[in-house]
Design a protein around this motif. Sequence first.
Motif, PDB file in Angstrom:
ATOM      1  N   VAL A   1      13.444   6.153  -9.343  1.00  0.00           N
ATOM      2  CA  VAL A   1      13.294   5.237  -8.201  1.00  0.00           C
ATOM      3  C   VAL A   1      13.969   5.805  -6.956  1.00  0.00           C
ATOM      4  O   VAL A   1      13.400   5.794  -5.864  1.00  0.00           O
ATOM      5  N   ALA A   2      15.192   6.318  -7.122  1.00  0.00           N
ATOM      6  CA  ALA A   2      15.933   6.851  -5.975  1.00  0.00           C
ATOM      7  C   ALA A   2      15.191   8.005  -5.317  1.00  0.00           C
ATOM      8  O   ALA A   2      15.091   8.078  -4.079  1.00  0.00           O
ATOM      9  N   GLU A   3      14.656   8.910  -6.129  1.00  0.00           N
ATOM     10  CA  GLU A   3      13.917  10.053  -5.581  1.00  0.00           C
ATOM     11  C   GLU A   3      12.644   9.605  -4.878  1.00  0.00           C
ATOM     12  O   GLU A   3      12.290  10.118  -3.812  1.00  0.00           O
ATOM     13  N   ALA A   4      11.936   8.646  -5.469  1.00  0.00           N
ATOM     14  CA  ALA A   4      10.688   8.152  -4.869  1.00  0.00           C
ATOM     15  C   ALA A   4      10.953   7.476  -3.535  1.00  0.00           C
ATOM     16  O   ALA A   4      10.241   7.700  -2.550  1.00  0.00           O
TER      17      ALA A   4
ATOM     18  N   ALA B   1       9.741   8.788   0.134  1.00  0.00           N
ATOM     19  CA  ALA B   1       8.868   7.913   0.925  1.00  0.00           C
ATOM     20  C   ALA B   1       9.460   7.658   2.301  1.00  0.00           C
ATOM     21  O   ALA B   1       8.752   7.697   3.311  1.00  0.00           O
ATOM     22  N   PHE B   2      10.758   7.413   2.363  1.00  0.00           N
ATOM     23  CA  PHE B   2      11.369   7.098   3.642  1.00  0.00           C
ATOM     24  C   PHE B   2      11.512   8.329   4.526  1.00  0.00           C
ATOM     25  O   PHE B   2      11.531   8.230   5.749  1.00  0.00           O
ATOM     26  N   THR B   3      11.598   9.519   3.907  1.00  0.00           N
ATOM     27  CA  THR B   3      11.616  10.750   4.690  1.00  0.00           C
ATOM     28  C   THR B   3      10.288  10.943   5.403  1.00  0.00           C
ATOM     29  O   THR B   3      10.227  11.272   6.589  1.00  0.00           O
ATOM     30  N   VAL B   4       9.198  10.732   4.671  1.00  0.00           N
ATOM     31  CA  VAL B   4       7.860  10.826   5.263  1.00  0.00           C
ATOM     32  C   VAL B   4       7.681   9.767   6.335  1.00  0.00           C
ATOM     33  O   VAL B   4       7.146  10.019   7.418  1.00  0.00           O
ATOM     34  N   PHE B   5       8.158   8.578   6.053  1.00  0.00           N
ATOM     35  CA  PHE B   5       8.063   7.471   7.006  1.00  0.00           C
ATOM     36  C   PHE B   5       8.768   7.820   8.324  1.00  0.00           C
ATOM     37  O   PHE B   5       8.229   7.646   9.403  1.00  0.00           O
ATOM     38  N   SER B   6       9.985   8.367   8.204  1.00  0.00           N
ATOM     39  CA  SER B   6      10.750   8.719   9.398  1.00  0.00           C
ATOM     40  C   SER B   6      10.077   9.843  10.175  1.00  0.00           C
ATOM     41  O   SER B   6      10.016   9.827  11.401  1.00  0.00           O
TER      42      SER B   6
ATOM     43  N   SER C   1       0.832  -1.219   0.000  1.00  0.00           N
ATOM     44  CA  SER C   1       0.000   0.000   0.000  1.00  0.00           C
ATOM     45  C   SER C   1       0.860   1.260   0.000  1.00  0.00           C
ATOM     46  O   SER C   1       0.672   2.173   0.797  1.00  0.00           O
ATOM     47  N   ASN C   2       1.824   1.308  -0.911  1.00  0.00           N
ATOM     48  CA  ASN C   2       2.744   2.440  -0.977  1.00  0.00           C
ATOM     49  C   ASN C   2       2.088   3.623  -1.687  1.00  0.00           C
ATOM     50  O   ASN C   2       1.066   3.485  -2.343  1.00  0.00           O
ATOM     51  N   SER C   3       2.695   4.778  -1.558  1.00  0.00           N
ATOM     52  CA  SER C   3       2.172   5.990  -2.201  1.00  0.00           C
ATOM     53  C   SER C   3       3.242   6.617  -3.084  1.00  0.00           C
ATOM     54  O   SER C   3       3.508   7.817  -3.014  1.00  0.00           O
ATOM     55  N   PHE C   4       3.893   5.803  -3.903  1.00  0.00           N
ATOM     56  CA  PHE C   4       4.923   6.315  -4.792  1.00  0.00           C
ATOM     57  C   PHE C   4       4.283   7.053  -5.966  1.00  0.00           C
ATOM     58  O   PHE C   4       3.195   6.701  -6.411  1.00  0.00           O
ATOM     59  N   PRO C   5       4.953   8.069  -6.489  1.00  0.00           N
ATOM     60  CA  PRO C   5       4.409   8.805  -7.642  1.00  0.00           C
ATOM     61  C   PRO C   5       4.512   7.961  -8.911  1.00  0.00           C
ATOM     62  O   PRO C   5       5.352   7.063  -9.003  1.00  0.00           O
TER      63      PRO C   5
END
Length: 302
Positions: free
Chosen positions: A275-278, A282-287, A211-215
């Motif tokens: 991919v790297a930017e996504a 995502a991990f910034t929001v996660f943290s 259930s990821n929210s990648f662009p």
Amino acid sequence: MIYLFALLAIGIYSPALSTIVQPDQIAKTVFLNDTTFVAYNESTTKCRIECADAETMLQQDFRAYQKVWMYNNTEMFSAIDKTFMDANRSIEYETVWRTYQILNFRFQVLNVEDSGAYQCCIRSTDLAYQSFVCYSTFLIVLDEMPEDGVNATAMPATTEAPPSPSWNVVIENGDTLNAQAENNYFLKIFEDNVTAIHCLVNEVEVNIKTSNSFPPPLYNDILIQSFNLTDHSGLYVCNGTLQIGNETTIESVSFTVSQSWNDNKNADLLDAKVVAEALKSAFTVFSAFFTPLFILLAVFGA
């Protein structure tokens, strides 16, 4: 048969047995960035050389091109310390027959003697006598990093290997995902936009992201990041919640993930920068989400 195994036993490898592209067969040579690495033995940071630039490798028919790898223009390849990646086995009998699919290779042991020009020459096989386009990467291997670093005219020493390939793959019920070590797979497994996806692998919980929210263009149902055989292979049974108005239903999809060098249907190679930017975003929001939660747990759990 004896001849084939003799080639493998002595570690001599050339992507079309003894094929060397002659100068008059080359229409154009494209020089990719120089790569500087410090020599290593079984390092966790591997040096990988790509067959071509990212834009060329993203072309739909790229995997069908004939590919011939060369070292310093003419020398035969030694496969003793290399793993050929993406669509081939390392050093096995099948390598001889499937060399046209090789996209890149990675050094397991990197020595100063490995320095030199590595060329991947490609051409379409649709037309007879078509010329090759060759992509050249010059590798510089140092014994150790100089105290003052690499001089200003040279590329800085590489501290990280190039990112592993990432794929968008559409998975239908009952399909098999053919996965290779360290590659990333963004999967679409449901036709509808479901939420709260939950998966079991071999009937147990595993470390996969759902259930990821990648662009766009990344698929969002499941991310298998840095595939490894132990954690990610097996039978997947995934349930997703579908909300239509006031009605809620559960959709279920099952598929198998297997370590294999076979190609996947409905698969597209993704641009590494996208991919790297996504993943970074995502991990910034996660943290940011979990840091306050951790503080709250620490305060109220005391």
